[in-house]
Design a protein around this motif. Sequence first.
Motif, PDB file in Angstrom:
ATOM      1  N   PHE A  36      42.233  15.795  51.014  1.00  0.00           N
ATOM      2  CA  PHE A  36      40.798  15.976  51.220  1.00  0.00           C
ATOM      3  C   PHE A  36      40.202  14.731  51.888  1.00  0.00           C
ATOM      4  O   PHE A  36      40.825  13.663  51.908  1.00  0.00           O
ATOM      5  CB  PHE A  36      40.107  16.229  49.878  1.00  0.00           C
ATOM      6  CG  PHE A  36      40.393  17.590  49.331  1.00  0.00           C
ATOM      7  CD1 PHE A  36      39.557  18.653  49.624  1.00  0.00           C
ATOM      8  CD2 PHE A  36      41.506  17.816  48.536  1.00  0.00           C
ATOM      9  CE1 PHE A  36      39.834  19.917  49.134  1.00  0.00           C
ATOM     10  CE2 PHE A  36      41.780  19.079  48.039  1.00  0.00           C
ATOM     11  CZ  PHE A  36      40.940  20.135  48.340  1.00  0.00           C
ATOM     12  N   ALA A  73      40.011  12.908  47.076  1.00  0.00           N
ATOM     13  CA  ALA A  73      39.794  13.759  45.897  1.00  0.00           C
ATOM     14  C   ALA A  73      40.713  13.371  44.739  1.00  0.00           C
ATOM     15  O   ALA A  73      41.253  14.228  44.039  1.00  0.00           O
ATOM     16  CB  ALA A  73      39.955  15.242  46.254  1.00  0.00           C
ATOM     17  N   LEU A  74      40.870  12.063  44.530  1.00  0.00           N
ATOM     18  CA  LEU A  74      41.664  11.607  43.382  1.00  0.00           C
ATOM     19  C   LEU A  74      40.863  11.847  42.111  1.00  0.00           C
ATOM     20  O   LEU A  74      39.638  11.792  42.125  1.00  0.00           O
ATOM     21  CB  LEU A  74      41.975  10.115  43.526  1.00  0.00           C
ATOM     22  CG  LEU A  74      42.760   9.703  44.765  1.00  0.00           C
ATOM     23  CD1 LEU A  74      42.883   8.187  44.828  1.00  0.00           C
ATOM     24  CD2 LEU A  74      44.144  10.333  44.770  1.00  0.00           C
ATOM     25  N   PHE A  75      41.572  12.081  41.004  1.00  0.00           N
ATOM     26  CA  PHE A  75      40.864  12.298  39.741  1.00  0.00           C
ATOM     27  C   PHE A  75      40.382  10.948  39.221  1.00  0.00           C
ATOM     28  O   PHE A  75      41.187  10.043  38.949  1.00  0.00           O
ATOM     29  CB  PHE A  75      41.774  12.972  38.723  1.00  0.00           C
ATOM     30  CG  PHE A  75      42.308  14.289  39.221  1.00  0.00           C
ATOM     31  CD1 PHE A  75      41.436  15.256  39.702  1.00  0.00           C
ATOM     32  CD2 PHE A  75      43.669  14.553  39.242  1.00  0.00           C
ATOM     33  CE1 PHE A  75      41.917  16.464  40.191  1.00  0.00           C
ATOM     34  CE2 PHE A  75      44.148  15.752  39.730  1.00  0.00           C
ATOM     35  CZ  PHE A  75      43.277  16.710  40.209  1.00  0.00           C
ATOM     36  N   GLY A  76      39.075  10.838  39.048  1.00  0.00           N
ATOM     37  CA  GLY A  76      38.468   9.560  38.696  1.00  0.00           C
ATOM     38  C   GLY A  76      38.882   9.031  37.337  1.00  0.00           C
ATOM     39  O   GLY A  76      38.800   7.830  37.080  1.00  0.00           O
ATOM     40  N   SER A  77      39.340   9.932  36.457  1.00  0.00           N
ATOM     41  CA  SER A  77      39.674   9.492  35.095  1.00  0.00           C
ATOM     42  C   SER A  77      41.135   9.052  34.972  1.00  0.00           C
ATOM     43  O   SER A  77      41.553   8.610  33.908  1.00  0.00           O
ATOM     44  CB  SER A  77      39.406  10.642  34.110  1.00  0.00           C
ATOM     45  OG  SER A  77      40.161  11.778  34.487  1.00  0.00           O
ATOM     46  N   PHE A 120      50.446  13.831  38.557  1.00  0.00           N
ATOM     47  CA  PHE A 120      49.786  15.005  37.977  1.00  0.00           C
ATOM     48  C   PHE A 120      50.429  16.349  38.370  1.00  0.00           C
ATOM     49  O   PHE A 120      50.774  17.155  37.495  1.00  0.00           O
ATOM     50  CB  PHE A 120      48.293  14.972  38.359  1.00  0.00           C
ATOM     51  CG  PHE A 120      47.480  16.037  37.724  1.00  0.00           C
ATOM     52  CD1 PHE A 120      46.925  15.864  36.462  1.00  0.00           C
ATOM     53  CD2 PHE A 120      47.249  17.251  38.368  1.00  0.00           C
ATOM     54  CE1 PHE A 120      46.175  16.872  35.863  1.00  0.00           C
ATOM     55  CE2 PHE A 120      46.509  18.254  37.785  1.00  0.00           C
ATOM     56  CZ  PHE A 120      45.966  18.059  36.528  1.00  0.00           C
ATOM     57  N   PRO A 121      50.634  16.607  39.676  1.00  0.00           N
ATOM     58  CA  PRO A 121      51.235  17.907  40.041  1.00  0.00           C
ATOM     59  C   PRO A 121      52.647  18.081  39.461  1.00  0.00           C
ATOM     60  O   PRO A 121      53.026  19.194  39.077  1.00  0.00           O
ATOM     61  CB  PRO A 121      51.289  17.880  41.572  1.00  0.00           C
ATOM     62  CG  PRO A 121      50.349  16.811  41.986  1.00  0.00           C
ATOM     63  CD  PRO A 121      50.324  15.811  40.891  1.00  0.00           C
ATOM     64  N   ARG A 148      49.946  12.038  46.812  1.00  0.00           N
ATOM     65  CA  ARG A 148      49.858  13.115  45.825  1.00  0.00           C
ATOM     66  C   ARG A 148      50.135  14.476  46.466  1.00  0.00           C
ATOM     67  O   ARG A 148      50.770  15.336  45.854  1.00  0.00           O
ATOM     68  CB  ARG A 148      48.469  13.118  45.175  1.00  0.00           C
ATOM     69  CG  ARG A 148      48.364  14.102  44.017  1.00  0.00           C
ATOM     70  CD  ARG A 148      47.005  14.050  43.347  1.00  0.00           C
ATOM     71  NE  ARG A 148      45.937  14.509  44.226  1.00  0.00           N
ATOM     72  CZ  ARG A 148      44.657  14.519  43.900  1.00  0.00           C
ATOM     73  NH1 ARG A 148      44.266  14.068  42.726  1.00  0.00           N
ATOM     74  NH2 ARG A 148      43.746  14.963  44.740  1.00  0.00           N
TER      75      ARG A 148
END
Lengths: 265, 271
Positions: free
Chosen positions: B107, B111-115, B124-125, B173
């Motif tokens: 993106f 669009a990395l997960f901020g947490s 993650f995937p 990612r």
Amino acid sequence: MNELFALPREWLAATGEIGRFMGTVMGDVWGGRVLHFFGESLRQAGILIVSSTLVIWALMFILGLICGTEGAYFLEANGAPAYAGVFAAWCDLREIIPYAFGYMMAAKVGTGIVAELGAMRISDEIDALEVMGIDSMTFLCATRLLAAWIVLPFLYLAGMGGAFLASYIAVVQQVGFVSSGGYLLIFWEFQNPPDFLFSLIKAMVMATAIVLVGCYYGYNAGGGPVGVGTATAKSMVLNLVLVHLIGMLGTQVFWGNNPNAPIGG
Amino acid sequence: MAVVKEEEFEFHTGQNRPAGVPDAIQFIDVHKTFGSNQVLRGLSMGLPEGKVSMILGPSGTGKSVCIKHIVGLMYPDSGDVVVAGHSIPSLSDDDLFELRKKFGVLFQDGALFGSLNLYDNVAFPLRQHTEKGEDEIAEIVNRRLSEVGLGNANEKMPNELSGGMRKRAGFARSLVLDPEIVLFDEPDSGLDPVRTALLCELIKEVHAENGGTYVVITHDIMSARRVAEYIAVLWRGRIVEAGPSQELFESENEFVRQFLAGESSGPLGME
């Protein structure tokens, strides 16, 4: 004429949309789909415990003090100080503590969910989840609902214990118009185990509504940071309305026909 | 159905020069409207398998909407989008989620997960979709992060990274599941020219090493010159011309020539 009905029509459409969203999320939990992400549910449960427990308990404790103080002085003024326990029992279990729980849930947990999911939405994180092949509604919303259902009954019952203690401190230790034994006799005489269950159900319905409303407004946020702010405000308004609506209906349904004190007349 | 004025498409030959391989992604007469804004107006194009393709076009012409159609985040009002032989609008939710495991998407802002920290973002995937143990996951994640030059940033949170680092992390990612199709939504936006050039080099290197169908959305001509093997020029919701990049850069089409040369005079104005 069309303009006259435009607003109610819009509200009706929004209500339907929120209802459908809530149904989908609850279906994901009931249907077990959420268990694909049980680890995330546990993580959310941990976050709930660590970040919200103390503040919810604190409000419940303070309002327990208020119930005790009000009841002690009011009944002393009317010549029945020994009956301060009646006021404290009903104030705590039936009304004020469920509301306190609802208020703090809406303010802390509900708005937190809107802000977090809204920020994820506007930074494409939710889209990123979707394109990784993850059902974002289940992953983000159903896991939070399951976490709430796992944690909140215990949190609520422990908070209720804190409120009882606070009322005891206010009536017996602080005001002191009634002895400890006299207070506890009356206090326990006017509530029984089903009342605890009813109070718990009332609080859990509030919590479910608050989490789902938070998820709805966060998940569907748009329009950048301003949009997230607007969604947070809207969720707070709706949650406060729902907390009172659920509180009122709960009291009528559970205690309206109570033979000791029928609220429904 | 919104009315389409044909005079708006005088430069749209729709010519699709063959790339010599079958198409991995096909848009078939796709229409998409948002309110009164017709974004895709009969878009038909094919993006060849195993190549780095670029969808080029002026701002606001529907390029990002194309990516959202490819991954099923949006559906066409009419027409069809076929990816790896599957009609996206016809897939059930479960089938679509399954198909998406073959995609990697970068993106605009990563669009990395901020947490989650960088390592957990990239892992993650793998944790969600595979049964791999933590050792194997660590090996893959570290390899991918090193590949994009972030081997020493495992513990950093997304808000501690620069825009370019977030994009590279997003790229890492998007690659961890060895996707067949990787989509890039304006990878050059917000980057200085040098970092844009480095990111383009990185895309080329990773593609050369891993293969797969890459689709890059951009309006940056320099990026197109560096990376693209196949170019589709999009304007007003339709393809003006498409074909192997060298042929497109030599096109006689007035709009294509103006756009690819970045000239101010020509059919494209400020409107």
